[in-house]
Write a protein that holds these residues in place. Sequence first.
Motif, mmCIF file in Angstrom:
data_model
loop_
_atom_site.group_PDB
_atom_site.id
_atom_site.type_symbol
_atom_site.label_atom_id
_atom_site.label_comp_id
_atom_site.label_asym_id
_atom_site.label_seq_id
_atom_site.Cartn_x
_atom_site.Cartn_y
_atom_site.Cartn_z
ATOM 1 N N THR A 230 -4.394 5.527 -1.184
ATOM 2 C CA THR A 230 -3.384 4.564 -1.600
ATOM 3 C C THR A 230 -4.038 3.540 -2.519
ATOM 4 O O THR A 230 -5.143 3.078 -2.248
ATOM 5 C CB THR A 230 -2.803 3.840 -0.367
ATOM 6 N N VAL A 269 2.360 -0.385 -4.474
ATOM 7 C CA VAL A 269 1.415 0.697 -4.181
ATOM 8 C C VAL A 269 1.626 1.924 -5.058
ATOM 9 O O VAL A 269 2.729 2.169 -5.557
ATOM 10 C CB VAL A 269 1.471 1.120 -2.686
ATOM 11 N N TRP A 271 0.262 6.206 -5.286
ATOM 12 C CA TRP A 271 -0.412 7.313 -4.621
ATOM 13 C C TRP A 271 -1.458 7.890 -5.550
ATOM 14 O O TRP A 271 -1.270 7.961 -6.761
ATOM 15 C CB TRP A 271 0.584 8.414 -4.264
#
Length: 315
Positions: A230, A269, A271
């Motif tokens: 993350t 955030v 990925w």
Amino acid sequence: MKFRRSICTAVLLAVLLTLLVPTSVFALEDNSSTLPPYKNDLLYERTFDEGLCYPWHTCEDSGGKCSFDVVDVPGQPGNKAFAVTVLDKGQNRWRVQMRHRGLTLEQGHTYRVRLKIWADASCKVYIKIGQMAEPYAEYWNNKWSPYTLTAGKVLEIDETFVMDKPTDDTCEFTFHLGGELAATPPYTVYLDDVSLYDPEYTKPVEYILPQPDVRVNQVGYLPEGKKVATVVCNSTQPVKWQLKNAAGVVVLEGYTEPKGLDKDSQDYVHWLDFSDFATEGIGYYFELPTVNSPTNYSHPFDIRKDIYTQMKYDA
Ligand SMILES: [Ca+2]
């Protein structure tokens, strides 16, 4: 291998502390009889005598190449030193570095710098304490000159300086070994008994590491498994990431996938999927080369088949 043990121990420590006390690392006090009190020293590893070097690490870039280890000092039982072998000197002096980051220099404080450095080939080394990013202000150096090392001869430094600029929490203690300073590779530079002492400073019993922007599973990843990290980043666009091995060499790179605001943490955030990378190894880490943040990296982690079984043995 000592190198493996050092990294494994550092990673294990990080893993255990991630499980027990997130983002905390306890100071490992050394028993040096010659250095100032450990609790008043800004550095977390000074003697290397336990076979550990963390948080000291190396950096290589643009043609610079090196490897590192913690090695026995010949003729001195029980004494170990941090050893960086320059394999390719790179284009200029900062292409090969050994360094300790995460330092805060406080305005008006007096600092005592001590270290021993030697090499098995005559060479030069530029040593500085200063900012780890632009504009790279330097608060201590050898009057802007490199030190000259004579093969096999120990250079001892013992100096004091006053931090006469505003308090700065973006500092590093770094050694430039590459480019015009280097001897003909390969050769090894050794560091030991390194200290940055401030009697007005007291090291926290519990050292809170800055949380890196790239959050990885510090237990490690299985080679064939799904591998995701993350990334906490304000950008709404994909950002470039680089996966580096323990020697700092880029082994894979790509772009993150923005996922939006995490309501729990209020962080934006992304990925980072690196499932395609299946090469086993220890001490991998991520960097975000285009993100201008002092924490644009991850903690080190392993990719191994035996991450779970190994933990049992280590614990
Ligand atoms: Ca030592």
